[in-house]
Structures are given as C-alpha cells and as structure tokens.
Motif scaffolding. Structure first.
Motif, short mmCIF file in Angstrom:
data_model
loop_
_atom_site.label_atom_id
_atom_site.label_comp_id
_atom_site.label_asym_id
_atom_site.label_seq_id
_atom_site.Cartn_x
_atom_site.Cartn_y
_atom_site.Cartn_z
N LYS A 191 28.67 32.95 -49.05
CA LYS A 191 27.57 32.03 -49.37
C LYS A 191 26.64 32.62 -50.42
CE LYS A 191 24.09 31.57 -46.61
NZ LYS A 191 23.13 31.25 -45.54
N HIS A 192 26.53 33.94 -50.43
CA HIS A 192 25.63 34.60 -51.37
C HIS A 192 26.16 34.60 -52.80
CE1 HIS A 192 28.64 37.49 -50.24
NE2 HIS A 192 28.24 38.35 -51.15
N LEU A 193 27.42 34.18 -52.99
CA LEU A 193 28.04 34.22 -54.31
C LEU A 193 28.10 32.85 -55.00
CD1 LEU A 193 31.04 36.61 -53.49
CD2 LEU A 193 28.87 37.19 -54.59
N THR A 194 27.58 31.81 -54.36
CA THR A 194 27.66 30.47 -54.95
C THR A 194 26.69 30.35 -56.13
OG1 THR A 194 26.03 29.61 -53.39
CG2 THR A 194 28.35 29.42 -52.77
N ASP A 195 27.06 29.50 -57.08
CA ASP A 195 26.18 29.27 -58.23
C ASP A 195 24.88 28.60 -57.80
OD1 ASP A 195 27.95 30.39 -60.01
OD2 ASP A 195 28.90 28.48 -60.53
N LYS A 196 24.99 27.64 -56.89
CA LYS A 196 23.80 26.98 -56.38
C LYS A 196 23.26 27.75 -55.18
CE LYS A 196 24.64 22.09 -57.47
NZ LYS A 196 24.87 20.75 -56.87
N ASP A 197 21.97 27.63 -54.97
CA ASP A 197 21.37 28.14 -53.74
C ASP A 197 21.77 27.18 -52.62
OD1 ASP A 197 19.85 28.99 -51.64
OD2 ASP A 197 17.91 28.71 -52.62
N TRP A 198 22.60 27.66 -51.69
CA TRP A 198 23.11 26.76 -50.66
C TRP A 198 21.99 26.14 -49.84
CZ3 TRP A 198 27.24 24.13 -50.33
CH2 TRP A 198 27.59 23.49 -49.13
N ASP A 199 20.87 26.84 -49.74
CA ASP A 199 19.74 26.33 -48.96
C ASP A 199 19.26 24.99 -49.49
OD1 ASP A 199 17.81 27.02 -46.76
OD2 ASP A 199 16.39 26.70 -48.39
N SER A 200 19.41 24.75 -50.79
CA SER A 200 18.93 23.51 -51.39
C SER A 200 19.95 22.37 -51.33
CB SER A 200 18.55 23.75 -52.86
OG SER A 200 19.73 24.03 -53.63
N CYS A 201 21.18 22.70 -50.97
CA CYS A 201 22.25 21.69 -51.05
C CYS A 201 22.15 20.63 -49.97
CB CYS A 201 23.61 22.38 -50.97
SG CYS A 201 24.05 23.27 -52.49
N LEU A 202 21.55 20.95 -48.82
CA LEU A 202 21.45 19.96 -47.76
C LEU A 202 20.58 18.79 -48.21
CD1 LEU A 202 22.05 19.06 -44.89
CD2 LEU A 202 20.11 20.44 -44.10
N GLU A 203 19.40 19.10 -48.74
CA GLU A 203 18.51 18.04 -49.21
C GLU A 203 19.13 17.27 -50.38
OE1 GLU A 203 13.81 17.45 -50.49
OE2 GLU A 203 14.65 19.46 -50.24
N GLU A 204 19.90 17.96 -51.22
CA GLU A 204 20.53 17.30 -52.37
C GLU A 204 21.58 16.29 -51.93
OE1 GLU A 204 23.65 18.32 -56.02
OE2 GLU A 204 22.58 19.96 -55.01
N TYR A 205 22.38 16.65 -50.93
CA TYR A 205 23.54 15.82 -50.61
C TYR A 205 23.26 14.76 -49.54
CZ TYR A 205 26.75 18.24 -53.66
OH TYR A 205 27.39 18.72 -54.77
N ILE A 206 22.17 14.87 -48.81
CA ILE A 206 21.87 13.85 -47.79
C ILE A 206 21.86 12.45 -48.41
CG2 ILE A 206 20.01 12.94 -46.34
CD1 ILE A 206 19.50 15.87 -45.47
N PRO A 207 21.07 12.19 -49.46
CA PRO A 207 21.09 10.82 -50.02
C PRO A 207 22.42 10.46 -50.67
CG PRO A 207 19.76 12.30 -51.39
CD PRO A 207 20.08 13.05 -50.14
N LYS A 208 23.13 11.44 -51.22
CA LYS A 208 24.42 11.14 -51.84
C LYS A 208 25.44 10.67 -50.81
CE LYS A 208 23.95 14.32 -55.77
NZ LYS A 208 24.51 15.52 -56.46
N PHE A 209 25.47 11.32 -49.65
CA PHE A 209 26.39 10.90 -48.60
C PHE A 209 25.99 9.55 -48.03
CE2 PHE A 209 28.16 15.04 -48.90
CZ PHE A 209 29.32 15.08 -48.15
N ILE A 210 24.70 9.38 -47.77
CA ILE A 210 24.24 8.11 -47.18
C ILE A 210 24.50 6.95 -48.13
CG2 ILE A 210 22.17 6.83 -46.50
CD1 ILE A 210 21.09 9.41 -45.29
N ASN A 211 24.29 7.15 -49.42
CA ASN A 211 24.41 6.07 -50.40
C ASN A 211 25.83 5.84 -50.90
OD1 ASN A 211 21.64 5.50 -50.35
ND2 ASN A 211 21.19 7.06 -51.90
N ALA A 212 26.81 6.65 -50.45
CA ALA A 212 28.19 6.43 -50.87
C ALA A 212 28.63 5.04 -50.43
CB ALA A 212 29.10 7.50 -50.27
N LYS A 213 28.90 4.14 -51.37
CA LYS A 213 29.05 2.72 -51.04
C LYS A 213 30.44 2.32 -50.58
CE LYS A 213 30.01 0.95 -55.74
NZ LYS A 213 30.05 2.24 -56.45
#
Length: 743
Positions: A363-385
């Motif tokens: 997890k420490h080697l990812t380009d993105k900070d994994w800590d921020s990914c939950l908030e980023e993907y919540i609306p994307k998953f919910i809004n997947a039509k």
C-alpha cells in the motif's frame, strides 16, 4: 497468474445448467446422441463423442479427440447443485488416452464460487495409456453453490472418460450430510436487494459516507463479535444506513455509529493484545480514529476496540499457512446481481478499500495516497448507471493499487463486450515507444494482412497510438508502465467490428492498411505474450554454451540438462516467460556457487490488522561447492517476466557468476490472494511483500537487470534476438579471456 484453461473454466461456470436429480455420471443415458446432463466447452479443433465400442464400464464412454492444428483444449462438463454439506468432495473416474502430445489429459473438478479447483494439469498425463482410475479431492465448505466436473484434453490426441463418481467425506453423494448454515448465512434479509438509495451526494454527505466506510471496515477486522461470525456484516451496513442517512449533523451522525457499535455487545479486556511492534515494516494507519472531525465518545469507543481487538481465528480473514498471504474468507460475491443496486455498490467500494487498507503489503508504494481513495470512489461507485460503468469504475479503483496481479479476472463481461470479440492475427508489442508488429499467429492469414514484421502502427481508425494509450491507461492495472503497455498491446488491435483501418510506417515509408479481424478461435496459435513451445526446454547453442527456457521446463529436464551442460563454459537461462515448473531451488542450487540469502518477506497480521512484519526469507545454492563449473550464467528477463518468473530470477541472481540482462520486469512478485466483490467481480492482489535481503523492494521495481538491453525496431525487422546476442557476447568474452590466460 491464471492459465488460459483455468480462466475459461471460470467464465464458463456462469453459463452451465444444473443437472437433473438423477445423475448421468457414466454417460449411459443418451438424448439426441448426447449424454443427458453433459455439456462441452473450450476452444480449438476437437470432436466430442459418446463411444459405444471403447468403455470402462457399462455401454458408453465420453470421448474427446483433436481434429486439426488448432489444439487448445476441450472439456466435458457436468454440473450439480451443492445442496449438501460436508468438508471434502472427491471426484473419481477412469481415463484412457491415445497419443496425447503438446498438452495433457485429466479429470477436472471445481467447487463454485471460486472455492477450489483442480484440472490435473500438474500430473502431466500424456501419451497412450489404458484405462486407469484417477481421483481429485477438494475442500467443499458451506459457501459452495454448485459443483462442476468432467474430463479435459489439452493438446493433440484422444481421451476417453468413464465411470465417474462423486463422494462427500468418503460417502456417496446421496448420503452427504445436510448443509449447515452459520449465523451469517442464515441472515437472508437483503438477498434480493439492499433497499438503499442515495439522493444528494454533496461534500458533507460524501464525507459522512467516507467515515462510515472506515468504521465499517475497522469493526469488521477488529471487533471480536464480528470475528466470531455472529453477524452478517454486509447486511448490517444496510441496517444502519437508513438511520445514518437521516442524521442532520455530525453529532447525530456519530450517535448513530455509537449505538450501532453498542448493539454488537460488550468487548472484554484483551490480555493478549500487544502494541504495534517497533520493528514493524508497516504500521496500521488509524489516525482518523483520533481525528477532531469525530466526537470524543466515538473516538474513545473505537480506540478501546483497537486496544482490545480480536485475537486468533477470524470469520472473514486468515493468513495462508506457510506462505503468509491473506485469505479473504466468507465473502459473498452476489454473482446473481450482475448490476448491484446502490447499496451493494457502496458495499463493494467499502469492502475493497478496507481489504487493501489492512492487508495489502504494498500500500505504501501506490502512486495515489490510498487514504484518499475511499472518498474519491464512493460517488463513482454510487453513480455508476449500469453494469458496464460499475465494472469500469471497479477496474479503475483496482488499477490504483499499481499491482500487475490486480485486474478484473472475472465478472467483467460488459468490459469484454465493449472491447470486442474480433482480434487481429497479428502480435504487436511496444518497442522504442512505438507499436510494432513482431509476429503472426497464422502463416496463411499472414499473407492477406498487408503487414510485415517490423511495421510501426501509428494510427488505428484515425486515432494516434499515443492518444489511444492515454485513454486506455486507467483501465489496465499494472505495477509499471512497460507492463501496462504489454497488456494494452494485446487489446490494441481488438474491436467490435471485423476490420480496422491502420496507418503504418514501414522503414519510415507511410502506408494505409485495412486489417481484417477474426474471432480468435478461428486461427491457431493465439497467444498473449509469447508463442507456445513444443520442443525440449534446453539445448546446446555451441559446444561451450547451453540454453534453457523456463517456459516449458519440467522437473525431469533438470537432471538431463546438468549432464548435457557439464562441460560448457556458460549457460543462458531464458525467463522472458512464465515458468512451467517451480525451479528457483532445484535449478538455483545447480547454478549458484554459494549458499546465500536471496529474498525476505513482509507479512500482514490478523491479530493487528494493518501491521506488516518481516519474516524469514530463503537461501539458495549448494552448501558444499557447486554443481555447475562453467564461467558465466546469463539470465534473460523483460516485461513478460512476472511473479514466479521474477522470484526465480532473484534466486538465480544470488550466484556470483550470474548476470541478468534485459529490461524492466512486471514488478509483481509474491503469492496472490483472491478477492470477490458484489456483482460477481473477482480480482487478486500480491499478498506478501517481497524484498531483496538488503530490503530493496521488488514490487513495482521488478528485477533490475545488470545490463540493460532492449529490442530495437531494426532488430525485430531483421529477425534478431538482441538479448540473446548480448548474452552470447558476454559469455564468449569470458571464454576468450580464459583461453588467453591458458595460452
């Protein structure tokens, strides 16, 4: 990595029908010249028949025979519902083979969904053999939904299958115990849907859902009552969400969470719980628990649970014995929900984020900070039509862990449909940052393609290759860009239509080509990264130099090549492939001059989720002297070298006469762990951290060559293998120096 046969069987299971109550396991009941209850699947030129002249028992056997040059595999399949209990399931039956070559014959058995599988490939049954009884035994478990089994032929030849039998814990299937449902399985309130909807996803509401996802995941892996399997934690999410959504402010929000936690029952003081080790390579990231954004009462309650967390057995997680990678247990894939509703889509992002957060060693080697990914993907998953958007957003999130082992390995039907069923009879590869034709799959079709080896494709249907790569990058998970380009190249000439318009440079001369596409089963030899090899895995290139490829090496080959190579001055080991047999030690002990450490690992913890400690690695090399007396061992690697191939290269590198040449490898080492998500999605992660003894990482970095050599467009056009040329040059330099000294 999964084999083509395993992947195809996995996809097939979604389509097969349940068998009738009266099982026709001996093929004796025919209907329209087909054995009742039996189906077939696979690709290639094969004929399936039901033979009345060659039988082991009764009057009829099932038979599979190759009929042409396109020999991949064909299987007979029978399906029964797993409406019984038991710990072990055994398939027994008889096989007869005739001239099986370039593959194997076997029985196969799978417990679905993704519980256990075996197709007898490792037993290497080939040639001509009279009737013989074989057995496969697998774990069963209460999560099993269906059992699929039969006979399989890969390669050429013919097999007969007869007199199959299924037993449960050593007893006939009609005597199997009843399936016992645990408390989680008994909770069926939301089997038909979550009844959750979302309206206004403003910033505050997403922040609240982010907190809920963290609390849900923390409790899942830390709370003792959940660990005991007393609560269906998926469905508890749907019970708390309606009240949580109604909270008007953060105080009400936190009060809902506190009441939810209290309903789980009191947590006793844990005498065994230890502090996070000061030597931990990675430590749990629980800063959010002490954040000022949540109430002190909620923070105190969560910190108390952390200090008095579950120890030992856990319903949802364990560590694989001896290997140490996580096993995510008792996770429902909800495969009947091809497009899960909004609540289950939120569950999907919560489940995946927390699995990575607590049990991904890199997890420490990812380009993105994994800590921020939950908030980023919540609306994307919910809004997947629709189903396609859901698959795509899941694939994007999977790609964000930067792990070549991670992908959507199952449940990605709509993505595959979008990419198309038409493929080019041409293999392309990125060389010198350009898309280059480097092989053809069918010599007859080659004449009609208008392409030649060495051609550079600059545009497809009017769009530049660079623009296409930019569009495709987010949907091709990989540890590094060379490996991502490896995978992208496979789909570059794929389409929903049967032709593509190409712009091509041939030795800097531009030209236009209309390329016809085909279903890939229409031409033989289709491969993803490298052609199939049928010849012996080793040979002498000259009197002084031996060559061995791990692509088709067998255990038996090792003793033979030792004898053949004993007087050579150098050996070239080609690992630009995936080894067919695990040889880091059997071959590594032969190649390495001294016994030394070559690897160490990091491993997660069930008792302290999020903590990763180093554990003992492995040594390689003979303890007394060494077997190979030559002067040089050259290892060839590139972006095709992945996982076991990289681990093998690490072992061989420990030798003091070893030189690795080539380019960046796939950067995904370590045993894999499977993950399922709602909608029948399946993926994997590299489950343990793999490092050199000095602590240098291999994940994402791969095996860094001692001498970097990459193919060139000129070399491809001229049919040269520039890595092999460099290897021969290095060995011959050593030979010449030795001869000069002797003179």
């Amino acid at each position: 990595m999964k084999t083509t046969v395993t992947t195809t069987i996995t996809l097939f299971l979604c389509a097969v029908l349940y068998a009738q109550n009266t099982h026709n396991l001996d093929f004796e009941t025919l209907k329209n010249e087909t054995a009742k209850g039996w189906t077939t699947f696979g690709t290639g030129d094969y004929e399936v028949s039901f033979d009345t002249s060659i039988v082991q028992n009764g009057n009829i056997s099932g038979a599979i025979a190759s009929t042409g040059s396109n020999t991949q595999f064909k299987a007979l399949a029978y399906t029964i519902p797993a409406d019984f209990g038991g710990k072990k399931i055994k398939l027994s039956g008889y096989l007869k083979t005739e001239n099986v070559t370039n593959g194997w014959a076997g029985l196969w058995l799978r417990v679905d969904p993704e519980i256990s599988f075996d197709n007898m490939r490792s037993r290497n049954i080939d040639g001509t053999n009279d009737w013989k009884k074989y057995e496969i035994e697998l774990k069963l478990g209460n999560k099993a939904k269906q059992i699929v089994f039969g006979g399989i032929l890969s390669g050429t030849g013919k097999i007969w299958v007869d007199n199959l039998e299924i037993t449960i814990d050593g007893k006939p299937i009609d005597q199997a115990p009843e399936k016992e449902l645990d408390k989680v399985q008994q909770d069926q309130e939301f089997d038909k849907g979550s009844n959750i909807t979302f309206v206004n996803l403003d910033d505050q509401y997403i922040e609240n859902l982010d907190l809920l996802g963290r609390v849900w995941g923390f409790l899942k892996y830390y709370h003792p009552e959940i660990a005991k399997g007393k609560v269906n934690w998926d469905y508890e999410l749907f019970r708390v969400l309606p009240k949580y959504q109604k909270a008007q402010n953060t105080a009400e929000r936190d009060a809902v969470l506190i009441a939810w936690i209290d309903r789980l029952g009191a947590v006793e003081i844990c005498e065994k719980c230890k502090d996070v080790s000061t030597d931990a390579f990675l430590k749990p990231d629980l800063k959010w628990i002490a954040s000022s954004s949540i109430s002190k009462n909620l923070s105190d309650k969560l910190q108390y649970i952390q200090q008095n967390r579950n120890q030992g057995d856990h319903y949802y997680i364990s560590m694989m014995p001896s290997v140490g990678n996580p096993e995510f247990k008792n996770e429902n894939a909800y495969s009947d929900m091809r497009y899960p509703d909004a609540g289950f889509r939120l569950l999907s992002v919560y489940r995946y984020w927390n699995m990575i957060n607590y049990f991904f060693p890199n997890k420490h080697l990812t380009d993105k900070d994994w800590d921020s990914c939950l908030e980023e993907y919540i609306p994307k998953f919910i809004n997947a039509k629709d189903e396609l958007e859901y698959e795509l957003v899941a694939l994007q999130m999977i790609a964000d862990i930067n792990d070549t082992h991670a992908n959507l390995w199952g449940g990605n039907d709509k993505i595959q449909e979008q990419r198309g069923d038409f493929f080019a009879p041409v293999h392309v590869r990125f060389i010198e940052n350009q898309l280059v034709v480097d092989d053809f799959f069918d010599e007859e079709i080659r004449k009609t393609t208008g392409l030649e080896i060495g051609d550079v494709i600059t545009h497809i249907n009017g769009k530049s290759i660079n623009a296409l790569v930019e569009d495709m990058n987010p949907f091709y998970p990989a540890s590094n860009q060379p490996t991502r380009l490896r995978d992208i190249s496979f789909d570059m000439l794929r389409s929903t239509k049967n032709s593509l318009e190409l712009k091509v440079n041939r030795q800097e001369k531009p030209m236009n080509v209309t390329l016809d596409l085909f279903n890939k089963s229409n031409f033989s030899g289709y491969y993803r990264w490298y052609p199939k090899r049928t010849e012996r895995s080793f040979k002498k290139i000259s009197n002084d130099i031996g060559y061995v490829t791990l692509q088709n090496i067998t255990v038996e080959d090792i003793s033979l090549l030792k004898e053949e190579f004993k007087d050579t001055k150098g050996i070239i080991v080609d690992i630009r492939n995936y080894p067919s047999t695990f040889v880091p030690f059997k071959l590594g002990n032969y190649l390495n001059s001294n016994r030394s450490d070559f690897v160490k690992f990091t491993q997660g913890s069930v008792n302290q989720p999020g903590e990763f400690l180093h554990r003992e690695g492995h040594k390689v090399g003979l303890q007394r002297g060494w077997t190979y007396k030559g002067q040089k061992v050259i290892i060839l690697v590139n972006e095709l070298s992945q996982s076991q191939a990289e681990y093998t290269a690490m072992a061989f590198r420990a030798g003091d006469r070893t030189t690795i040449i080539g380019s960046t490898t796939a950067g995904a080492d370590g045993n894999v762990s499977s993950i399922v998500l709602p909608g029948g999605l399946s993926t994997m992660i590299s489950g343990i951290g793999v490092q050199y003894p000095d602590g240098n990482e291999t994940q994402r970095v791969g095996i860094v060559p001692d001498v970097e050599v990459k193919p060139t467009i000129v070399g491809i056009t001229e049919g040269r293998d520039e890595l092999m040329e460099k290897a021969l040059e290095l060995i011959n330099q050593n030979i010449s120096k030795t001869e000069t000294i002797k003179d």
